[in-house]
Every structure is written in C-alpha cells, then in structure tokens.
Design a protein around this motif. Structure first.
Motif, PDB file in Angstrom:
ATOM      1  N   UNK A  73     -15.648  -2.302  16.055  1.00 43.20           N
ATOM      2  CA  UNK A  73     -16.966  -2.369  15.430  1.00 43.20           C
ATOM      3  C   UNK A  73     -16.933  -2.060  13.931  1.00 43.20           C
ATOM      4  N   UNK A  74     -15.734  -1.831  13.396  1.00 43.88           N
ATOM      5  CA  UNK A  74     -15.602  -1.656  11.956  1.00 43.88           C
ATOM      6  C   UNK A  74     -15.531  -3.025  11.293  1.00 43.88           C
ATOM      7  N   UNK A  75     -16.109  -3.119  10.096  1.00 42.26           N
ATOM      8  CA  UNK A  75     -16.135  -4.398   9.396  1.00 42.26           C
ATOM      9  C   UNK A  75     -14.731  -4.805   8.953  1.00 42.26           C
ATOM     10  N   UNK A  76     -14.438  -6.105   9.127  1.00 43.31           N
ATOM     11  CA  UNK A  76     -13.148  -6.710   8.768  1.00 43.31           C
ATOM     12  C   UNK A  76     -12.002  -6.117   9.577  1.00 43.31           C
ATOM     13  N   UNK A  77     -12.306  -5.622  10.758  1.00 44.79           N
ATOM     14  CA  UNK A  77     -11.265  -5.165  11.674  1.00 44.79           C
ATOM     15  C   UNK A  77     -11.098  -6.235  12.745  1.00 44.79           C
ATOM     16  N   UNK A  78      -9.896  -6.809  12.868  1.00 46.50           N
ATOM     17  CA  UNK A  78      -9.673  -7.902  13.806  1.00 46.50           C
ATOM     18  C   UNK A  78      -8.246  -7.876  14.315  1.00 46.50           C
ATOM     19  N   UNK A  79      -8.048  -8.415  15.501  1.00 44.38           N
ATOM     20  CA  UNK A  79      -6.709  -8.507  16.085  1.00 44.38           C
ATOM     21  C   UNK A  79      -6.140  -9.914  15.954  1.00 44.38           C
ATOM     22  N   UNK A  80      -6.867 -10.801  15.262  1.00 48.32           N
ATOM     23  CA  UNK A  80      -6.543 -12.229  15.338  1.00 48.32           C
ATOM     24  C   UNK A  80      -5.771 -12.758  14.137  1.00 48.32           C
ATOM     25  N   UNK A  84      -3.236 -13.587   4.853  1.00 49.06           N
ATOM     26  CA  UNK A  84      -4.024 -14.746   4.420  1.00 49.06           C
ATOM     27  C   UNK A  84      -3.454 -16.044   4.954  1.00 49.06           C
ATOM     28  N   UNK A  85      -2.140 -16.125   5.079  1.00 56.29           N
ATOM     29  CA  UNK A  85      -1.533 -17.369   5.565  1.00 56.29           C
ATOM     30  C   UNK A  85      -1.944 -17.689   6.992  1.00 56.29           C
ATOM     31  N   UNK A  86      -2.370 -16.661   7.747  1.00 59.50           N
ATOM     32  CA  UNK A  86      -2.787 -16.892   9.130  1.00 59.50           C
ATOM     33  C   UNK A  86      -4.060 -17.732   9.219  1.00 59.50           C
ATOM     34  N   UNK A  87      -4.823 -17.802   8.111  1.00 58.88           N
ATOM     35  CA  UNK A  87      -6.035 -18.620   8.102  1.00 58.88           C
ATOM     36  C   UNK A  87      -5.724 -20.098   8.283  1.00 58.88           C
ATOM     37  N   UNK A  88      -4.489 -20.495   7.991  1.00 59.97           N
ATOM     38  CA  UNK A  88      -4.092 -21.904   8.102  1.00 59.97           C
ATOM     39  C   UNK A  88      -3.254 -22.159   9.350  1.00 59.97           C
ATOM     40  N   UNK A  89      -3.292 -21.196  10.281  1.00 60.56           N
ATOM     41  CA  UNK A  89      -2.612 -21.375  11.567  1.00 60.56           C
ATOM     42  C   UNK A  89      -3.435 -20.713  12.659  1.00 60.56           C
ATOM     43  N   UNK A  90      -4.747 -20.960  12.635  1.00 58.07           N
ATOM     44  CA  UNK A  90      -5.654 -20.302  13.569  1.00 58.07           C
ATOM     45  C   UNK A  90      -5.559 -20.926  14.957  1.00 58.07           C
ATOM     46  N   UNK A  91      -5.481 -20.062  15.962  1.00 55.69           N
ATOM     47  CA  UNK A  91      -5.500 -20.508  17.355  1.00 55.69           C
ATOM     48  C   UNK A  91      -6.579 -19.753  18.140  1.00 55.69           C
ATOM     49  N   UNK A  92      -7.450 -19.054  17.435  1.00 55.65           N
ATOM     50  CA  UNK A  92      -8.531 -18.315  18.084  1.00 55.65           C
ATOM     51  C   UNK A  92      -9.860 -18.765  17.506  1.00 55.65           C
ATOM     52  N   UNK A  93     -10.965 -18.396  18.184  1.00 59.64           N
ATOM     53  CA  UNK A  93     -12.291 -18.788  17.722  1.00 59.64           C
ATOM     54  C   UNK A  93     -12.742 -17.909  16.556  1.00 59.64           C
ATOM     55  N   UNK A  94     -12.562 -16.601  16.671  1.00 63.69           N
ATOM     56  CA  UNK A  94     -12.953 -15.682  15.604  1.00 63.69           C
ATOM     57  C   UNK A  94     -11.751 -15.268  14.787  1.00 63.69           C
ATOM     58  N   UNK A  95     -12.019 -14.775  13.569  1.00 63.27           N
ATOM     59  CA  UNK A  95     -10.917 -14.299  12.739  1.00 63.27           C
ATOM     60  C   UNK A  95     -11.396 -13.407  11.595  1.00 63.27           C
ATOM     61  N   UNK A  96     -12.707 -13.381  11.312  1.00 63.11           N
ATOM     62  CA  UNK A  96     -13.180 -12.627  10.154  1.00 63.11           C
ATOM     63  C   UNK A  96     -13.335 -11.128  10.442  1.00 63.11           C
ATOM     64  N   UNK A  97     -13.586 -10.774  11.691  1.00 62.54           N
ATOM     65  CA  UNK A  97     -13.807  -9.371  12.007  1.00 62.54           C
ATOM     66  C   UNK A  97     -15.180  -8.879  11.585  1.00 62.54           C
ATOM     67  N   UNK A  98     -16.158  -9.784  11.484  1.00 67.06           N
ATOM     68  CA  UNK A  98     -17.500  -9.411  11.061  1.00 67.06           C
ATOM     69  C   UNK A  98     -18.509  -9.384  12.204  1.00 67.06           C
ATOM     70  N   UNK A  99     -18.229 -10.075  13.297  1.00 61.94           N
ATOM     71  CA  UNK A  99     -19.235 -10.304  14.329  1.00 61.94           C
ATOM     72  C   UNK A  99     -19.726  -9.004  14.954  1.00 61.94           C
TER      73      UNK A  99
END
Length: 604
Positions: A73-80, A84-99
C-alpha cells in the motif's frame, strides 16, 4: 521566506488517486488485474450499490507475506519491475505501484492474505491512507480485498458519481475487458447479492459466447496470422451481424485492452460494400507483439498504446480480416430458385447431340428500304402529358414561403400558397418550388424530425398504445445491456412496449407501439437499448430523448422508397408544423434552398 514545500504522502496519494481511481470500475480493474498477475485461477467480484458501499475481490493466487501486505500500500512499491528497462519487457498488467496506494487514500480498505507456505495469514486495515490495524488471521491462500465507502474523504468526487445503473454498467464493461483475455480463469460477478456473471474456465470462443450470449456464436469468423512482426488472432463478425449501435468491438495487446481508432479503420475497410454505411461489425482481435516494440506507459488507465511498426501492423491486420471474410464469402450457396429459368438439356450419349436451336427471320427485310407505315413520331395519348398545365397561369406562382428566406433563426416557417405538385429525386429528396428558388427536402431526415416530435409528445403524456404481436419475437441482451434495459423499462412501457423476462438475458417482445407494425422489433429494441447506454446521466428527459430518437430513426421513411404526390404533400405539411423545421434532433439539416439567383447563374 520559502514557499515551496513537499506535499504530505496522504495528499500526494489523493492527487494520484484522481488519475488512477476515477470511479468504482477503476477499483475493480486494478484489483482484478492484480489477482490475474498473482496467477489466480478463480476470481470472485462482489459489489454493493454499484461499488459505492462495498467492493470485494477474492482470489486464490499466490497471496502475500506480512511484510509485503504492508508494503503493497506504499506508493511506487511494486513486485513487477525492478529497473527502467523492465518497462520495455512487461509481462504483467500492473507495474507502476500506484493502484493500491491510490485506493487506500480514498476509501476504507481491509486485506486478508496468506501465502501457500504460511500457516496463518495477515489482516490489514487502512482508512484514508493510514494503517489502523494489522493482525494475524486464519484465511485461505490468496488475497481478499474489501473496499468500503469509496471517496468518503473526497466528497466532491463522490457527489459527481453517476447513478447506480450507470456505475454498474461501467463496472461490467471493465470486468468484461479482463475476462475476455483470461479465458483460462474462472470469474464470478455479483451485484447486491445477485449473480451477474458465472464464467467457467475454457476456450476463447466459449468465453466470448458466455459473456455476450449464444446468438453471437453463429456470427463469429476466426482470424489468424503469424508474422515475424506480430501474431494476430481472434474473431470478427459476419457482415449480417453488423449493427448501427452497440456492436462489441475489442482490441487486446499482450493481454491488455486498448483503444486504437487507426486499427479500427483497418477492420472496417475489410467490410466496405459488405455492410450498410454507418453500421459496425463486432470483433475481438488479439495482438501478440514483442514487449520492446510497444509502449504502454502513456496514460494511467493504460488503454492507449504506442506501436513501433504501426503502419506495417495495420497492413497485416487489414489483410488478415479480409482473408477471414473472403473465406466466409467463398462458400458457394445452393440456389433453389429456378422458376422461369431456361431448361438446359443434359447430354445423352445414346441419343447423340441435341438439335441446334432454330432462328426465325425474314430474309426480305431491308432496313434501308422505305415502308408505307413509317412512323410520324407522334405519341398516342399525348394530351395526358400536358394535363394540368392550365393550373399554372401567369401570376399564380407556387410558393411555400411568402417573402421569407430559408428559416434559420429559429422562427417557425409559414406556409403560403403551397404548390400542389412535388418532385422526388432519386428516392431521397423531395423538391418543390418556392418564391426564393427551389427547396430540397431530405425525406428520411424530415420524417425523423416529424416522428421524433410525435414520440416525445407520447412520452410526455404517457399515452402510448401497445399493439400486441401475433407471434412474439425474442431478443437477447448481454448482462451490461440488461442493466440499461431495466433502467428504461418503465419509459418503454409508457410508450407502448411490452417485454417479458425469459431469463438469462432473453426477453419476449409481446407488444410494440401502434404505428410501428412491419418494423423489425428485435433490431428496434436493441437500438433503443444501445442508444440509452450511451447516455451518461440518468435524467428522464435524456431517456425520453434517446427512446424517441431511436423510434423515429427506425420508423422513418427510408431512402429509396418511392412516394406519391399525396405522400410528399403530407410529409411537407407535417415537417413545417414542427417546432424546429431545419434540423433533425441530432443536428443534421433537413432541407436546403437553391436560390433563384444561383439557378439563373447556371444558365448564363
């Protein structure tokens, strides 16, 4: 004195929530996508009061440890992603850690979660972005999110939520976009304790049918092409499944829903000249593209996606859809209509060849030789061609307007010395002479204007008379359309419709308003529901407008219908009895005048 300062985390989260969490449907989208990323095989969604009171998402995914549950529940905390390079190899629906941080900032959230390797789970409570309690709890493997009192601390945002029917419709739309790309997962959706969807894991075609009804199954054509650049799969509808409104159209890229008008045009081009102008075919198109060739990090809703090779993929998509439609149209049909056709003899080897047909002609005929009965070029009954000319005497011009120009200021037109004769041009326009020139009336739009005013009066006075159908038709709706139908059912009954619920989204049309006999009742009701679903407010006036406009469009004189002079006369009289003569209810021109000066200029 310094005036710039860092915002508190609670304020920053509320600002982020304004972009990510716009309505209850946004909460469901984020939580269900997290459950998909957690490799859940069963996901249950329960809402109360269209998400205003409560939203619950239960999954049997991996679950979280005690530390991860707090940190999620912390902002910009994500396991995905990790870099930055991972943004161009996404295999998940979420990635920002904002939801989750955004949801917790504007609601009261409870989370129960447990890992497969743990014997006991974690119960976390958060209100307005602040953790109120954290304790161990006995719970099944997976996660159970409960979101209550959405926007309780942002009253302005809660005030501007739409009606429950509209918000539930948005929830169903968001739910459908997720279930259509995850047919291997079982989903359920309950609203106020009533089951809306119960989708079992299976194939893609079966999932589409389960969501939108069995009738769609017979209209689906498979699409498939595999290239180095991308792989395209899915289904498009047959040409006969085209509809003016409410066609189900979906694009998905790497399992993510997207809106792409450019690719939409590629699909529509394949159906050019196969469907009437203005109608849309359903499609469910799935793109598999290398993650490094697309950019999904454009907007928080992630529905806008950039492609590196957009034009090339457009060509591939257009060719794939044309190939699917071409294979369907290539199937020869058996034609049993042989009445009046010449009989072609079958060759019989025992009888030999049949005799050649004989041609009778006059060998003495000479086209250059004069004959005694040469035609003088006089037409029998020529007097009838000039009948009525005595009515057109000098000084008796046929006028519709006195000294007025084309009405455009909103003032009602006045009919004076109207001509008794009209002319229909190409089955589309009614032409009549006026003092200022030649008036051209669009017959379909003019009739829409007339009928719209008529149906609005009926709705206002609630005096619609139902006409019982000898054989009731059955119309099928998706769960989203059922919500809209129930919202406008009262108004439809007032105008003269009688529908009986048969269950599972099917309704029997027992009666339609008087005056609509001969129309396609199923298409008419579907069009009304599709038009009403586009309304963003629940005011009765807007519902009446959509109902009256749908009825008017369906019952209006179509283009190509030949009209007699009396029918044209009646149409013109009715049009100029309307409050707004010049425009249809949706703002299109009903008539135009070719001025006398313009006509004379053509002959200079």
């Amino acid at each position: 004195m310094d005036i710039i300062q860092l915002l508190p985390d609670s304020v920053a989260n509320q600002i982020a929530a304004g972009e990510v969490i716009q309505r209850p449907a946004s909460v469901i989208k984020e939580l269900v996508e997290n459950a998909v990323d957690a490799e859940a095989t069963t996901i249950n969604v329960l809402v109360v009061d269209a998400g205003r009171t409560s939203i619950q998402v239960i999954d049997n995914g991996k679950g979280m440890s005690e530390t991860d549950a707090r940190l999620a529940f912390e902002r910009h905390a994500t396991s995905k992603i990790r870099q930055a390079d991972d943004l161009f190899a996404l295999h998940t629906m979420g990635f920002r850690g904002e939801a989750l941080a955004s949801i917790a900032a504007v609601a009261q959230v409870e989370l129960k979660t447990r890992l497969q390797t743990d014997d006991i789970g974690t119960h976390l409570s958060i209100s307005g972005g602040r953790t109120t309690s954290q304790e161990p709890v006995s719970c099944p493997v997976g996660s159970n999110f409960s979101v209550e009192n959405l926007f309780f601390n942002v009253p302005a945002r809660r005030k501007f939520l739409k009606s429950n029917a509209t918000e539930l419709n948005n929830i169903i739309a968001a739910f459908q976009r997720i279930v259509l790309v995850n047919p291997h997962i079982s989903f359920t959706l309950h609203s106020n304790g009533v089951e809306v969807f119960n989708l079992q894991a299976g194939g893609l075609r079966q999932r589409i049918v389960d969501v939108f009804g069995k009738k769609l199954n017979q209209d689906l054509l498979p699409v498939g092409v595999d290239t180095i650049m991308c792989r395209i799969s899915g289904f498009v509808g047959k040409p006969e499944s085209a509809r003016k409104k409410g066609a189900h159209q979906y694009f998905f890229v790497n399992g993510r829903f997207m809106k792409h008008p450019y690719f939409h045009k590629a699909v529509q081009n394949a159906f050019e000249r196969l469907v009437p102008v203005g109608e849309q075919v359903p499609y469910f198109i799935y793109f598999d593209v290398a993650p490094e060739n697309i950019d999904v990090n454009i907007h928080p809703t992630k529905t806008e996606i950039k492609f590196e090779n957009e034009q090339a993929i457009w060509q591939i998509l257009a060719a794939a859809v044309k190939d699917a439609v071409g294979k369907f149209n290539d199937v020869p049909s058996i034609d049993f209509d042989t009445v009046g056709r010449p009989e072609i003899p079958v060759f019989d080897p025992d009888k030999g060849f049949t005799d050649a047909p004989r041609v009778n002609y006059n060998p003495q005929y000479n086209p250059f030789k004069e004959t005694k009965d040469k035609s003088k070029g006089v037409v029998d009954g020529w007097e009838e061609l000039y009948a009525g000319l005595h009515l057109q005497q000098a000084g008796q011009e046929a006028t519709l307007f006195g000294d007025e120009e084309l009405p455009g200021s909103g003032e009602p037109a006045i009919i004076e010395d109207k001509s008794p004769a009209h002319y229909q041009y190409k089955g589309k326009y009614v032409m009549t002479a006026v003092k200022s020139g030649l008036m051209i009336i669009d017959q379909h739009r003019a009739h829409v204007r007339v009928l719209y005013d008529h149906y609005r009066v009926q709705l206002r006075e609630q005096n619609g008379t139902p006409q019982r159908m000898l054989f009731p038709d059955v119309v099928h709706f998706s769960p989203a359309e059922v919500v809209v139908l129930q919202k406008i059912m009262g108004e439809m009954e007032q105008i003269g419709f009688q529908l009986a619920d048969l269950g599972q989204g099917s309704y029997a049309i027992n009666a339609i308003p008087t005056g609509l006999e001969g129309l396609n009742a199923v298409a008419l009701v579907q069009n009304i529901v599709s038009t009403a679903s586009e309304q963003t407010i629940s005011a009765a006036n807007e519902i009446h407008h959509s109902l009256a406009l749908s009825l008017a469009r369906s019952a209006a004189i179509p283009y190509g219908q030949v009209l007699g002079n009396d029918e044209m006369e009646n149409l013109v009289n009715q049009l100029f009895a309307c409050e707004n003569v010049n425009y249809t209810p949706d703002g299109k021109s009903t008539l135009a005048i070719l001025g006398q000066n313009e006509i004379e200029r053509l002959f200079v």
